[in-house]
Structures are given as C-alpha cells and as structure tokens.
Write a protein that holds these residues in place. Structure first.
Motif, PDB file in Angstrom:
ATOM      1  N   ASP A  22       0.849  -1.183   0.000  1.00  0.00           N
ATOM      2  CA  ASP A  22       0.000   0.000   0.000  1.00  0.00           C
ATOM      3  C   ASP A  22       0.888   1.237   0.000  1.00  0.00           C
ATOM      4  O   ASP A  22       1.346   1.683   1.061  1.00  0.00           O
ATOM      5  CB  ASP A  22      -0.917  -0.026   1.217  1.00  0.00           C
ATOM      6  CG  ASP A  22      -1.944   1.090   1.229  1.00  0.00           C
ATOM      7  OD1 ASP A  22      -1.730   2.137   0.582  1.00  0.00           O
ATOM      8  OD2 ASP A  22      -2.974   0.921   1.909  1.00  0.00           O
ATOM      9  N   VAL A  23       1.154   1.773  -1.191  1.00  0.00           N
ATOM     10  CA  VAL A  23       2.037   2.933  -1.317  1.00  0.00           C
ATOM     11  C   VAL A  23       1.427   4.151  -0.635  1.00  0.00           C
ATOM     12  O   VAL A  23       2.132   4.923   0.020  1.00  0.00           O
ATOM     13  CB  VAL A  23       2.340   3.223  -2.806  1.00  0.00           C
ATOM     14  CG1 VAL A  23       3.155   4.499  -2.952  1.00  0.00           C
ATOM     15  CG2 VAL A  23       3.090   2.050  -3.422  1.00  0.00           C
ATOM     16  N   ARG A  24       0.128   4.311  -0.753  1.00  0.00           N
ATOM     17  CA  ARG A  24      -0.535   5.479  -0.145  1.00  0.00           C
ATOM     18  C   ARG A  24      -0.312   5.515   1.362  1.00  0.00           C
ATOM     19  O   ARG A  24       0.019   6.545   1.934  1.00  0.00           O
ATOM     20  CB  ARG A  24      -2.032   5.460  -0.473  1.00  0.00           C
ATOM     21  CG  ARG A  24      -2.759   6.732  -0.079  1.00  0.00           C
ATOM     22  CD  ARG A  24      -4.211   6.715  -0.539  1.00  0.00           C
ATOM     23  NE  ARG A  24      -4.972   5.561  -0.078  1.00  0.00           N
ATOM     24  CZ  ARG A  24      -5.462   5.409   1.147  1.00  0.00           C
ATOM     25  NH1 ARG A  24      -5.274   6.339   2.057  1.00  0.00           N
ATOM     26  NH2 ARG A  24      -6.153   4.339   1.467  1.00  0.00           N
ATOM     27  N   GLN A  25      -0.448   4.359   2.022  1.00  0.00           N
ATOM     28  CA  GLN A  25      -0.225   4.278   3.465  1.00  0.00           C
ATOM     29  C   GLN A  25       1.249   4.048   3.818  1.00  0.00           C
ATOM     30  O   GLN A  25       1.636   4.200   4.963  1.00  0.00           O
ATOM     31  CB  GLN A  25      -1.071   3.147   4.068  1.00  0.00           C
ATOM     32  CG  GLN A  25      -2.543   3.433   4.091  1.00  0.00           C
ATOM     33  CD  GLN A  25      -2.882   4.576   5.022  1.00  0.00           C
ATOM     34  OE1 GLN A  25      -2.333   4.695   6.115  1.00  0.00           O
ATOM     35  NE2 GLN A  25      -3.766   5.455   4.581  1.00  0.00           N
ATOM     36  N   GLY A  26       2.031   3.629   2.833  1.00  0.00           N
ATOM     37  CA  GLY A  26       3.449   3.380   3.073  1.00  0.00           C
ATOM     38  C   GLY A  26       3.717   2.098   3.846  1.00  0.00           C
ATOM     39  O   GLY A  26       4.696   2.001   4.586  1.00  0.00           O
ATOM     40  N   VAL A  27       2.854   1.091   3.659  1.00  0.00           N
ATOM     41  CA  VAL A  27       2.968  -0.163   4.403  1.00  0.00           C
ATOM     42  C   VAL A  27       2.964  -1.337   3.435  1.00  0.00           C
ATOM     43  O   VAL A  27       2.174  -1.388   2.492  1.00  0.00           O
ATOM     44  CB  VAL A  27       1.800  -0.324   5.410  1.00  0.00           C
ATOM     45  CG1 VAL A  27       1.884  -1.660   6.132  1.00  0.00           C
ATOM     46  CG2 VAL A  27       1.787   0.824   6.402  1.00  0.00           C
TER      47      VAL A  27
END
Length: 190
Positions: free
Chosen positions: A88-93
């Motif tokens: 999840d790039v948006r959340q960075g996870v």
C-alpha cells in the motif's frame, strides 16, 4: 526475463508470472510437505490451473500496484519465492513473506531475497513500514526477521486457524529509517 543476482553462488531473484505455472507447480510439488508446515500455499496450488490462478492473482496485484511475487532460483531452478503480500504505497505499508523447498534451506537465500525487495520497496516506492507476519512456531522465519533487523511488535494469540489448529502469529516490522541506518552501518563495516 530479467534476474537480479543474490550473490556469488548463482542464486537469482526474478518475477514469477502466470506463463510459468508449470514450473511453479513442479516447485510446489517438490516442497509441498515442507512448505505446508507453516504456509497454506500447498493446499491452494494443487494442479496446473490452481498454479496459474495463484500466479495470475499476483500478476493482477502487480498491475494494480498492490503486491508482487518474485522467484528464487539456483542454477536456473525455481526453489522458493518471496512476496509482497500487501503493498500500500498510499499508506506506506507492505507485508513481506517467503517460502523455500527443502533443498534450498540453510543458504541464506530468503534473507538475501527479502533484503532486495525491502530495498526496492523503501527506496524506489517510498514504503515506510515493512511487516513480517509469522507463525510463532516457525523458528526459521523468525530468524529471518531478526537477521533483517526487524522488531517483534506483537503476538496475536491463537489468531490463525490452520489445518484444524489455532496458532499464535507474531508481527515483526522494520521502518524505513531503521532499514536505512542498518544498511549504512553494514556498509561502513565493510
């Protein structure tokens, strides 16, 4: 197809795609019992169509930028894989995972392969946190998390039902600043 060297022993890391379903099934058949001790994949990949479907799922995740699968090969033979199960790039996870067939165990292949995918996730994609979810009874996988400099953050008691039993799961993680600092310290020690 491209491959990334994992060291001087001829081991390589490269993508796995649906057209490689025959090879993937053969790999799973060689390691079915061993891999299945802690991983449900051998219960899912049982024939050519399920092998193709599993690899297609990861091709779709890659296309959606939500996951990846990479094969580990020694002397051109598929012996294991590492995955970004969640990405999840948006959340960075992201969540990383792995498996090997028995003949490939004890050579540091998973540690080297996961280092490559964490480097990519952190440096190329801006992932801030990489998790490693593992059965509390899977000592080799926990050892990989330790070698990668991850911190055990939680034990989820009896959270995972597998083959008729409930298992504890451990969550390990490394944050991007920790990953970079450890990498720089290792370089300074060379």
């Amino acid at each position: 197809m491209y491959a990334i060297s994992l060291g001087d022993d001829g081991a390589e890391l490269g993508p796995l795609e649906p057209w490689q379903a025959d090879e993937f099934l053969a790999h799973m058949d060689r390691g079915r019992e061993f891999i299945g001790r802690h991983n449900g994949l051998p219960d899912i990949v049982t024939d050519l169509e399920s092998s193709r479907a599993f690899l297609r799922t990861y091709a779709e995740r890659a296309a959606a930028d939500e996951g990846r699968i990479f094969g580990i090969r020694t002397d051109g033979r598929l012996v294991g894989a590492v995955v970004l199960r969640r990405f999840d790039v948006r959340q960075g996870v992201a969540e990383a995972g792995c498996w090997l067939e028995p003949a490939a165990v004890g050579r540091g292949l998973v540690t080297r392969a996961v280092r490559r995918i964490i480097d990519w996730a952190v440096e190329e994609r801006g992932i801030h946190r990489v998790e490693w979810w593992v059965s509390a009874g899977n000592a080799p996988s926990i050892a990989v998390a330790r070698r990668l400099g991850m911190t055990r953050e939680a034990v989820l008691r009896e959270s995972f039902a597998y083959r008729g039993e409930r298992h504890d799961e451990e969550i390990w993680a490394v944050l991007a600043p920790e990953w970079r600092a450890a990498r720089e310290a290792a370089r300074a020690g060379d």
